[in-house]
Design a protein around this motif. Sequence first.
Motif, PDB file in Angstrom:
ATOM      1  N   LEU A   1      -0.218  18.144  37.668  1.00 13.14           N
ATOM      2  CA  LEU A   1       1.051  17.528  37.303  1.00 13.14           C
ATOM      3  C   LEU A   1       1.424  17.884  35.870  1.00 13.14           C
ATOM      4  N   GLY A   2       0.463  17.785  34.968  1.00 10.78           N
ATOM      5  CA  GLY A   2       0.721  18.124  33.572  1.00 10.78           C
ATOM      6  C   GLY A   2       1.072  19.585  33.368  1.00 10.78           C
ATOM      7  N   GLU A   3       0.429  20.465  34.131  1.00  9.41           N
ATOM      8  CA  GLU A   3       0.698  21.902  34.011  1.00  9.41           C
ATOM      9  C   GLU A   3       2.067  22.272  34.569  1.00  9.41           C
ATOM     10  N   SER A   4       2.604  21.439  35.437  1.00  5.78           N
ATOM     11  CA  SER A   4       3.910  21.740  36.029  1.00  5.78           C
ATOM     12  C   SER A   4       5.075  21.342  35.127  1.00  5.78           C
ATOM     13  N   ALA A   5       4.775  20.662  34.037  1.00  6.39           N
ATOM     14  CA  ALA A   5       5.831  20.213  33.119  1.00  6.39           C
ATOM     15  C   ALA A   5       6.442  21.414  32.404  1.00  6.39           C
ATOM     16  N   GLY A   6       7.697  21.295  32.045  1.00  3.75           N
ATOM     17  CA  GLY A   6       8.405  22.353  31.345  1.00  3.75           C
ATOM     18  C   GLY A   6       7.925  22.526  29.912  1.00  3.75           C
ATOM     19  N   ALA A   7       8.648  23.313  29.165  1.00  4.03           N
ATOM     20  CA  ALA A   7       8.263  23.671  27.802  1.00  4.03           C
ATOM     21  C   ALA A   7       8.324  22.511  26.812  1.00  4.03           C
ATOM     22  N   GLY A   8       9.193  21.583  27.021  1.00  4.66           N
ATOM     23  CA  GLY A   8       9.315  20.476  26.074  1.00  4.66           C
ATOM     24  C   GLY A   8      10.088  19.332  26.681  1.00  4.66           C
ATOM     25  N   PRO A   9      10.074  18.194  26.013  1.00  7.16           N
ATOM     26  CA  PRO A   9      10.798  17.035  26.543  1.00  7.16           C
ATOM     27  C   PRO A   9      12.305  17.245  26.486  1.00  7.16           C
ATOM     28  N   CYS A  10      12.992  16.599  27.396  1.00  4.86           N
ATOM     29  CA  CYS A  10      14.449  16.650  27.402  1.00  4.86           C
ATOM     30  C   CYS A  10      14.972  15.496  26.536  1.00  4.86           C
ATOM     31  N   PRO A  11      16.268  15.426  26.281  1.00  2.00           N
ATOM     32  CA  PRO A  11      16.804  14.331  25.481  1.00  2.00           C
ATOM     33  C   PRO A  11      16.503  12.951  26.063  1.00  2.00           C
ATOM     34  N   SER A  12      16.338  12.859  27.370  1.00  2.63           N
ATOM     35  CA  SER A  12      16.089  11.571  28.009  1.00  2.63           C
ATOM     36  C   SER A  12      14.697  11.014  27.696  1.00  2.63           C
ATOM     37  N   CYS A  13      13.720  11.898  27.478  1.00  2.00           N
ATOM     38  CA  CYS A  13      12.351  11.421  27.239  1.00  2.00           C
ATOM     39  C   CYS A  13      11.775  11.835  25.890  1.00  2.00           C
ATOM     40  N   ALA A  14      12.559  12.476  25.051  1.00  2.00           N
ATOM     41  CA  ALA A  14      12.055  12.966  23.762  1.00  2.00           C
ATOM     42  C   ALA A  14      11.454  11.842  22.905  1.00  2.00           C
ATOM     43  N   ALA A  15      11.986  10.634  22.995  1.00  2.00           N
ATOM     44  CA  ALA A  15      11.472   9.518  22.196  1.00  2.00           C
ATOM     45  C   ALA A  15      10.063   9.110  22.618  1.00  2.00           C
ATOM     46  N   LEU A  16       9.623   9.532  23.801  1.00  2.00           N
ATOM     47  CA  LEU A  16       8.304   9.158  24.316  1.00  2.00           C
ATOM     48  C   LEU A  16       7.266  10.256  24.139  1.00  2.00           C
ATOM     49  N   ALA A  17       7.685  11.442  23.769  1.00  2.00           N
ATOM     50  CA  ALA A  17       6.790  12.590  23.687  1.00  2.00           C
ATOM     51  C   ALA A  17       5.852  12.446  22.492  1.00  2.00           C
ATOM     52  N   CYS A  18       4.660  11.928  22.760  1.00  2.00           N
ATOM     53  CA  CYS A  18       3.657  11.743  21.719  1.00  2.00           C
ATOM     54  C   CYS A  18       2.288  12.080  22.304  1.00  2.00           C
ATOM     55  N   PRO A  19       1.448  12.795  21.558  1.00  2.00           N
ATOM     56  CA  PRO A  19       0.153  13.205  22.088  1.00  2.00           C
ATOM     57  C   PRO A  19      -0.845  12.064  22.242  1.00  2.00           C
ATOM     58  N   GLY A  20      -0.700  11.023  21.446  1.00  2.00           N
ATOM     59  CA  GLY A  20      -1.593   9.870  21.528  1.00  2.00           C
ATOM     60  C   GLY A  20      -0.840   8.669  22.047  1.00  2.00           C
TER      61      GLY A  20
END
Length: 133
Positions: free
Chosen positions: A18-37
């Motif tokens: 599932l993680g490998e199927s993700a695109g290159a980066g977060p979209c505007p809808s989820c960018a606020a949640l994109a955190c490694p920890g």
Amino acid sequence: MSTNDSASLFTPDALRQLGESAGAGPCPSCAALACPGWEAVPGTYDTRRLRCVGTLRDPGVEDPTLEEYRPGGGTLWAPDAPIAPAYFPYNRCDVWQCASCGRPFLRYTEYGGYYVEHRIRELDPRRVVDAAP
């Protein structure tokens, strides 16, 4: 913020896929949640932008372990901490995706003495380990 009873149980391999199927980066809808920890879900974030796609909660385990998987030390909440589905807090997580771009996230609810905090971590497939307690 919980999942339904019919959510499929993700194995470590399925979680990696599932993680490998993700695109290159977060979209505007989820960018606020994109955190490694692990981070708190922002109070202003509309969680309807996410959809539950499964769980790491094994329905056959009545009381999941509170044991943490921390080889070599470190903190469980660090950005480089491994994602070990059989260990705390992952064994109490649900798997979510951004409804717009499909980016996967793990969600966990922390119940403190005086608070409830909804936490989220972006799924990094390189961090997923298949370790048994």
